[in-house]
Design a protein around this motif. Structure first.
Motif, PDB file in Angstrom:
ATOM      1  N   PHE A 131       0.831  -1.199   0.000  1.00  0.00           N
ATOM      2  CA  PHE A 131       0.000   0.000   0.000  1.00  0.00           C
ATOM      3  C   PHE A 131       0.867   1.251   0.000  1.00  0.00           C
ATOM      4  CE2 PHE A 131      -1.986   3.476   2.284  1.00  0.00           C
ATOM      5  CZ  PHE A 131      -3.180   3.632   1.591  1.00  0.00           C
ATOM      6  N   LEU A 132       1.854   1.300   0.891  1.00  0.00           N
ATOM      7  CA  LEU A 132       2.719   2.476   0.959  1.00  0.00           C
ATOM      8  C   LEU A 132       3.507   2.675  -0.325  1.00  0.00           C
ATOM      9  CD1 LEU A 132       4.133   2.286   4.609  1.00  0.00           C
ATOM     10  CD2 LEU A 132       2.409   3.870   3.709  1.00  0.00           C
ATOM     11  N   ILE A 133       4.078   1.606  -0.833  1.00  0.00           N
ATOM     12  CA  ILE A 133       4.910   1.715  -2.036  1.00  0.00           C
ATOM     13  C   ILE A 133       4.068   2.091  -3.248  1.00  0.00           C
ATOM     14  CG2 ILE A 133       6.372   0.397  -3.635  1.00  0.00           C
ATOM     15  CD1 ILE A 133       7.410  -1.108  -1.076  1.00  0.00           C
ATOM     16  N   LYS A 134       2.880   1.498  -3.377  1.00  0.00           N
ATOM     17  CA  LYS A 134       2.008   1.830  -4.514  1.00  0.00           C
ATOM     18  C   LYS A 134       1.586   3.293  -4.498  1.00  0.00           C
ATOM     19  CE  LYS A 134      -0.795  -1.724  -3.890  1.00  0.00           C
ATOM     20  NZ  LYS A 134      -1.936  -2.635  -4.037  1.00  0.00           N
ATOM     21  N   ASN A 135       1.448   3.866  -3.317  1.00  0.00           N
ATOM     22  CA  ASN A 135       0.991   5.250  -3.199  1.00  0.00           C
ATOM     23  C   ASN A 135       2.135   6.255  -3.115  1.00  0.00           C
ATOM     24  OD1 ASN A 135      -2.067   5.252  -2.987  1.00  0.00           O
ATOM     25  ND2 ASN A 135      -1.483   3.586  -1.633  1.00  0.00           N
ATOM     26  N   MET A 136       3.358   5.794  -3.183  1.00  0.00           N
ATOM     27  CA  MET A 136       4.518   6.660  -3.006  1.00  0.00           C
ATOM     28  C   MET A 136       4.772   7.636  -4.166  1.00  0.00           C
ATOM     29  SD  MET A 136       8.173   5.311  -1.658  1.00  0.00           S
ATOM     30  CE  MET A 136       7.491   4.488  -0.228  1.00  0.00           C
ATOM     31  N   PRO A 137       4.621   7.242  -5.426  1.00  0.00           N
ATOM     32  CA  PRO A 137       4.921   8.199  -6.497  1.00  0.00           C
ATOM     33  C   PRO A 137       4.085   9.476  -6.355  1.00  0.00           C
ATOM     34  CG  PRO A 137       4.715   6.010  -7.411  1.00  0.00           C
ATOM     35  CD  PRO A 137       4.264   5.926  -5.967  1.00  0.00           C
ATOM     36  N   GLY A 138       4.759  10.591  -6.537  1.00  0.00           N
ATOM     37  CA  GLY A 138       4.088  11.881  -6.439  1.00  0.00           C
ATOM     38  C   GLY A 138       4.268  12.542  -5.091  1.00  0.00           C
ATOM     39  N   TYR A 139       4.655  11.780  -4.056  1.00  0.00           N
ATOM     40  CA  TYR A 139       4.875  12.378  -2.741  1.00  0.00           C
ATOM     41  C   TYR A 139       6.334  12.793  -2.606  1.00  0.00           C
ATOM     42  CZ  TYR A 139       0.226  11.191  -1.268  1.00  0.00           C
ATOM     43  OH  TYR A 139      -1.134  11.136  -1.167  1.00  0.00           O
ATOM     44  N   TYR A 140       6.547  13.928  -2.000  1.00  0.00           N
ATOM     45  CA  TYR A 140       7.895  14.494  -1.928  1.00  0.00           C
ATOM     46  C   TYR A 140       8.012  15.437  -0.742  1.00  0.00           C
ATOM     47  CZ  TYR A 140       5.413  18.471  -3.900  1.00  0.00           C
ATOM     48  OH  TYR A 140       4.509  19.476  -4.104  1.00  0.00           O
ATOM     49  N   SER A 141       9.249  15.804  -0.467  1.00  0.00           N
ATOM     50  CA  SER A 141       9.537  16.904   0.441  1.00  0.00           C
ATOM     51  C   SER A 141      10.462  17.833  -0.339  1.00  0.00           C
ATOM     52  CB  SER A 141      10.197  16.413   1.729  1.00  0.00           C
ATOM     53  OG  SER A 141      11.377  15.705   1.457  1.00  0.00           O
ATOM     54  N   TYR A 142      10.743  18.967   0.224  1.00  0.00           N
ATOM     55  CA  TYR A 142      11.629  19.911  -0.448  1.00  0.00           C
ATOM     56  C   TYR A 142      13.054  19.691   0.013  1.00  0.00           C
ATOM     57  CZ  TYR A 142       7.479  22.235  -2.129  1.00  0.00           C
ATOM     58  OH  TYR A 142       6.293  22.506  -2.765  1.00  0.00           O
ATOM     59  N   ALA A 143      13.979  19.836  -0.933  1.00  0.00           N
ATOM     60  CA  ALA A 143      15.397  19.685  -0.614  1.00  0.00           C
ATOM     61  C   ALA A 143      15.813  20.773   0.359  1.00  0.00           C
ATOM     62  CB  ALA A 143      16.232  19.767  -1.892  1.00  0.00           C
TER      63      ALA A 143
END
Length: 167
Positions: free
Chosen positions: A58-70
Motif C-alpha cells: 500500500f505504501l509503495i504503490k501510493n509513493m509516487p508523487g509524494y515528496y519533500s523539499y530539498a
C-alpha cells in the motif's frame, strides 16, 4: 448456466483487480529508479507477513508523487520564522516583507520513492501496527481504514522524519 456466468464475472473481476494492483506496484518500483533496491528490501522483509506485506505494498504503490523539499538556506530560514510565529504568535514586519514572496517553485523536490530507505519504512510499518494493536479503537477500524489513516509515514510535504516513536 446463470451460475456459470456469475462465476465467470466474479473471477474476471478478481483477476482484473489483482493484475491492476500488481501493475501499480511495478509502476512504483520502476519510478523509484536506483532506489528500487530499498523498496524491494521492504517487500522481501515482509514477504511472509500477510497484513504487513499488504501494508508495505500500500505504501509503495501510493509513493509516487509524494515528496519533500530539498534542504536550502531559504527553506531553513522560512522554517525558523514559522517556528517563531508558532511559539510567539507574532510576525515582525521586516520578516513578513522578506518572506511573504517566498516561492517553493524554486526549491527542488526530493521524491519519496527516490530517497526513502528500507529501514525507515520497516520501522514505520512496525510502529504503525503496534499502535493499531495496542489501542482500544483498533476493533472499529478495518484494514483499509488503518492503511489510509494510521499507516502513512507523512502528512504533506514535510521532511521525512522518525516522528512515530515520539507520538
Amino acid at each position: 448456466m446463470r451460475t456459470n456466468i456469475y462465476l465467470i464475472i466474479v473471477l474476471s473481476t478478481i483477476c482484473f483487480s489483482s493484475c491492476y494492483r500488481e501493475k501499480d506496484l511495478k509502476y512504483s518500483l520502476n519510478a523509484a529508479g536506483k532506489n528500487r533496491i530499498e523498496l524491494e528490501k521492504v517487500l522481501e522483509h515482509y514477504k511472509d507477513s500477510g497484513p504487513k506485506y499488504d501494508a508495505a505494498c500500500f505504501l509503495i504503490k501510493n509513493m509516487p508523487g509524494y515528496y519533500s523539499y530539498a534542504k536550502s538556506s531559504g527553506l531553513d530560514s522560512l522554517r525558523k520564522i514559522q517556528s517563531v510565529i508558532f511559539h510567539k504568535k507574532h510576525f515582525p514586519r521586516d520578516l513578513q516583507d522578506k518572506w511573504s514572496k517566498f516561492s517553493y517553485k524554486s526549491t527542488p523536490k526530493v521524491y519519496d520513492c527516490h530517497a526513502i530507505k528500507a529501514e525507515y519504512l520497516i520501522e514505520n510499518i512496525d510502529l504503525a501496527f503496534a499502535a493499531w494493536q495496542k489501542r482500544p479503537w483498533r476493533h472499529s477500524l478495518s484494514f483499509d481504514e488503518f492503511c489510509e489513516w494510521i499507516l502513512p509515514y507523512r502528512i504533506g510535504d514535510e521532511p521525512l522524519e522518525n516522528w512515530r516513536k515520539v507520538f
